[in-house]
Design an enzyme around this catalytic site. Sequence first.
Site, PDB file in Angstrom:
ATOM      1  N   PRO A   2       0.730  -1.093  -0.214  1.00 19.25           N
ATOM      2  CA  PRO A   2       0.115   0.109   0.038  1.00 19.25           C
ATOM      3  C   PRO A   2       0.903   1.161   0.127  1.00 19.25           C
ATOM      4  O   PRO A   2       1.715   1.349   0.669  1.00 19.25           O
ATOM      5  CB  PRO A   2      -0.782  -0.135   1.251  1.00 19.25           C
ATOM      6  CG  PRO A   2      -0.210  -1.313   2.149  1.00 19.25           C
ATOM      7  CD  PRO A   2       0.836  -1.889   1.145  1.00 19.25           C
ATOM      8  N   GLU A   3       0.290   2.172  -0.752  1.00 14.10           N
ATOM      9  CA  GLU A   3       1.137   3.509  -0.816  1.00 14.10           C
ATOM     10  C   GLU A   3      -0.034   4.441  -0.249  1.00 14.10           C
ATOM     11  O   GLU A   3      -0.951   3.935   0.251  1.00 14.10           O
ATOM     12  CB  GLU A   3       1.758   3.751  -2.374  1.00 14.10           C
ATOM     13  CG  GLU A   3       2.735   2.873  -2.920  1.00 14.10           C
ATOM     14  CD  GLU A   3       2.926   3.048  -4.236  1.00 14.10           C
ATOM     15  OE1 GLU A   3       3.201   4.119  -4.568  1.00 14.10           O
ATOM     16  OE2 GLU A   3       3.056   2.251  -5.189  1.00 14.10           O
ATOM     17  N   HIS A  95      -3.608 -15.337   8.009  1.00  9.68           N
ATOM     18  CA  HIS A  95      -2.532 -14.477   8.475  1.00  9.68           C
ATOM     19  C   HIS A  95      -3.107 -13.579   9.462  1.00  9.68           C
ATOM     20  O   HIS A  95      -2.267 -12.316   9.474  1.00  9.68           O
ATOM     21  CB  HIS A  95      -1.833 -13.877   7.213  1.00  9.68           C
ATOM     22  CG  HIS A  95      -1.364 -14.898   6.093  1.00  9.68           C
ATOM     23  ND1 HIS A  95      -0.675 -15.805   6.666  1.00  9.68           N
ATOM     24  CD2 HIS A  95      -2.044 -15.196   5.057  1.00  9.68           C
ATOM     25  CE1 HIS A  95      -0.388 -16.612   5.299  1.00  9.68           C
ATOM     26  NE2 HIS A  95      -1.188 -16.261   4.493  1.00  9.68           N
ATOM     27  N   ARG A 115       2.904 -11.160   4.537  1.00  2.03           N
ATOM     28  CA  ARG A 115       4.493 -11.107   4.671  1.00  2.03           C
ATOM     29  C   ARG A 115       5.087 -10.796   5.858  1.00  2.03           C
ATOM     30  O   ARG A 115       6.178 -10.373   6.096  1.00  2.03           O
ATOM     31  CB  ARG A 115       4.735 -10.482   3.401  1.00  2.03           C
ATOM     32  CG  ARG A 115       4.751 -11.269   2.105  1.00  2.03           C
ATOM     33  CD  ARG A 115       4.992 -10.423   0.871  1.00  2.03           C
ATOM     34  NE  ARG A 115       6.479 -10.172   0.716  1.00  2.03           N
ATOM     35  CZ  ARG A 115       6.908  -9.440  -0.152  1.00  2.03           C
ATOM     36  NH1 ARG A 115       6.172  -8.732  -0.892  1.00  2.03           N
ATOM     37  NH2 ARG A 115       8.178  -9.398  -0.356  1.00  2.03           N
TER      38      ARG A 115
END
Length: 284
Positions: A2-3, A95, A115
């Site tokens: 995400p930016e 996750h 991640r």
Amino acid sequence: MPELPEVETVRQGLDTWVTGRTIASVEVRHPRAIRRHLPGDAHFAAVLTGRTVTGVSRRGKYLWLPLDSGDAIVGHLGMSGQLLLQPADAPDETHLRVRFTFTDGGAQLRFVDQRTFGGLAVSEGGAVLPGEIAHIARDPLDPLFSDEDFVAALRRKRTEVKRALLDQTLLSGVGNIYADEALWRARLHGARAADALTGPAARRLLGHVRDVLREAIVAGGTSFDALYVNVNGESGYFDRSLDAYGREGLPCHRCGTAIRREQFMNRSSYSCPRCQPRPRRTPR
DNA sequence: ATCCCGCCCTGAGCGC
DNA sequence: TGCGCTCAGGGCGGGA
């Protein structure tokens, strides 16, 4: 992943659905998710239990939730982090890293991160601006962002212009996608020397950065896959508006030339060979 | 001081 | 089927 536009979309969702609620319990499911919270998971849970969230703020790609205690929960989504609002009876995500429940018994806030590059921490006294992110520059949508300071700092950098755009201490919120998009709009190759840009060229580039960030927020961000979603699990649609990123071999929307892909900083960069010619000289 | 590299992780997609 | 390789939207620490 995400930016700024994706993080801002999440911020808006959290502000709508979490502000004003009081934390009833905190469950840390994976210690790595709070590795920046040095006192550990028991402390993390203890200082947050009973606290009320008073708002949701953002600087660049960082989020923080100010609390009635004057502390804040500061978070970064990394490459694959999600903050989701889920009914208590929704099955745990594969996750799932951290779960917050609230005293109203409503939807849980879940930090899900494949991640584990993202994470949460408590910032002591960080409600206004967490000290942990004081080194991050304002983003170009911040009303107090100084265009002239940025232009001057950019033109002092002895590095490539794309590297400078990705430097979160110069301006924040821009990542690989929006850097490539802004460079395409500005017709600049990312390997151009930052300190060789003229003042007007630097100002134009900044204008394009700001435009593309704003447009992407309206679209709810860019989602290539299920890894980026808003707090309700929905995808953004700015991927349809991309001109460069991810378009290797496809025609440039300006001139029709096939978009090229190059390796840069161990990542891919996309540009138009005709609109954005490689500079003859690159910074040393 | 400034700049740059390597690394922290998991999973999807691909070729063999 | 399965293995191994590459790739993915970020940021930090530490070395040069």
